[in-house]
Design a protein around this motif. Structure first.
Motif: not given
Length: 458
Positions: A51, A54-55, A169, A172
């Motif tokens: 997490q 990436h997020y 999540h 993007w």
């Protein structure tokens, strides 16, 4: 992505330790165990980093860096130092951010493999109550660590899956900046995204179901609200439903028993995280999916440990890493217990709003404006150099600190360590600082020591 390593060896080959999840908790645990000589297999469905990479932390850092740049450029223009302000190319920002994330991913992968960890990418792993299973193959192990992380909290309300409703999540996938953005949530995540998108030029509204930032220090909360002065913060406002009408979203908001419609271009769900544990069976879990562990990070099953977000709050990367170390050390035969007595945190807005407290009700506060220095010099005309705060007991021990400054997070981290080791304000008498600096905490500690000594001598 490289060829999954499980294609090169039988899965049934005995693994001494199997770790399910390659986020901060699982990865750090794997490195610690492998460095101690254990045969370690790390199972990761997606890409390593979890997490945070990436997020969460890293994307927020990327976006916040640009938001701060835009704010600083605006300050220089207001002062007449520059005569223009840059405009943001949002698709380019996302594209370049993702390239940097790929670079970090490759570094983490190499670092983990170099430590001696076997990584299995590409298949969803699960724990069946006895062992980890990848695909249709079981991985025998003498110990297992469950570190499957978390996902965004998505409220169960009508229309929540409508196009234009995003989570961290899926954020993007936005192809352009919305003019009107509604952020659902009242915690740190909501505050950070509100700052970012307001500086990007969006008109931002925050919907907080209860009080905004209700769990943080009062000075930190007031400071955050000051930095979000251009954001409409609606407290005690719950989201009832979402409806897509053409290019717009219509949000039904319940505020003090009355329902109103709020129109926007996009909505961001930033209402926290929930454990991701549906692939875990046979261990004790709470109704919300949290895996129950003791202070050694062990589940109710012997030899089965859990760490990171899957065990519940506080959902902080450093805490997840720490839990991974605790789990690994206990597998290695060390009796190590987790200790949350001093956990530093920060809210990243224009400054880092950092804080740490042991919860004492007897400590007295000392607060001063932050000193001018790197990152705050040009804020002096607006009287906006941040602040420093310490909470001091009668014997001089430090029970809490706040630092609102460009380097507040670093300051809070080191101060939390000193608090845990029972340093007092008197220990700062011989402290020599780096100058110039935006750290006002050390000066407050020296001042508090002087006050306490005078009281003792009088």
């Amino acid at each position: 992505m490289s060829t999954p390593s499980y294609m090169h060896r039988p899965l049934r080959e005995a693994c001494m330790v199997v770790i399910l999840g390659g986020g901060p908790a699982g990865r750090i645990a794997s490195i610690r165990l492998a460095s101690a000589g254990k045969d370690v297999t790390l199972v990761e469905y997606g890409t390593i980093g979890g997490q945070c990479l990436h997020y969460g932390c890293m994307p927020v850092c990327a976006l916040n860096d640009v938001a701060r740049f835009l704010q600083t450029a605006g300050t220089y223009r207001t002062l007449g130092i520059t005569d223009s302000v840059s405009e943001i190319n949002f698709p380019a920002l996302l594209r370049e951010m993702q390239q940097v994330q790929k670079t970090i991913t490759s570094v983490l992968d190499r670092e983990t493999r170099d430590a001696g960890v076997r990584i299995l990418y590409g298949n969803e792993g699960r724990f069946d109550g006895k062992q980890v299973v990848v695909g249709n193959e079981a991985l025998p192990a003498e110990a297992v660590i469950l570190a499957t992380g978390s996902r965004p909290n998505v409220p169960d309300i009508p229309g929540i899956e409508s196009p234009g409703v995003f989570t961290p999540h899926t954020l993007w996938h936005i192809d352009h900046l919305p003019k009107e953005l509604v952020i659902v949530g009242g915690g740190v995540m909501a505050a950070e995204f509100a700052y970012i998108f307001s500086r990007f030029g969006c008109r931002v509204t925050v919907l907080s179901r209860s009080s905004f930032l209700k769990t943080v220090d009062e000075h930190i909360r007031k400071r955050a609200i000051r930095e979000l002065a251009g954001v409409a913060i609606r407290e005690q406002a719950g989201l009832v439903s979402v409806e897509r009408k053409g290019e717009k979203l219509h949000l039904t908001i319940r505020d003090e028993g009355n329902d109103t419609i709020l129109e926007c271009d996009a909505a961001l769900l930033a209402a926290g995280l929930v454990p991701r544990s549906e692939m875990i069976a046979g261990v004790e879990k709470r109704p919300n999916g949290e895996v129950v562990v003791d202070d050694r990070m062990q589940t109710n099953l012997p030899g089965v440990y859990a760490c990171g977000d899957v065990t519940g709050p506080p959902f902080l990367t450093p805490v997840a890493r720490y839990q991974g170390i605790v789990a690994a050390d206990n597998i290695l035969g060390k009796d190590r217990r987790r200790d949350y007595s001093a956990v530093p945190q920060a809210i990243n807005l224009g400054y880092e709003l950092a804080f740490c407290s042991d919860g004492s009700r007897t400590a007295k506060p000392l607060v001063i404006p932050g000193p001018a220095g790197p990152g705050t010099f040009w804020s002096v005309p607006a009287s906006d150099t941040g602040l420093a705060k310490i909470m001091v007991e009668a014997d001089g021990s430090i029970s809490g600190i706040c630092s609102v400054s460009p380097g507040g997070g670093l300051i809070a981290g080191y101060m939390a360590f000193l608090m845990k080791h029972h340093f007092s304000v008197h220990d700062f008498e011989d402290f020599i600082e780096v100058h110039p600096s935006t750290d006002g905490v050390y000066g407050l500690a020296k001042y508090a020591s002087e006050i306490l000594r005078k009281r003792k001598d009088s």
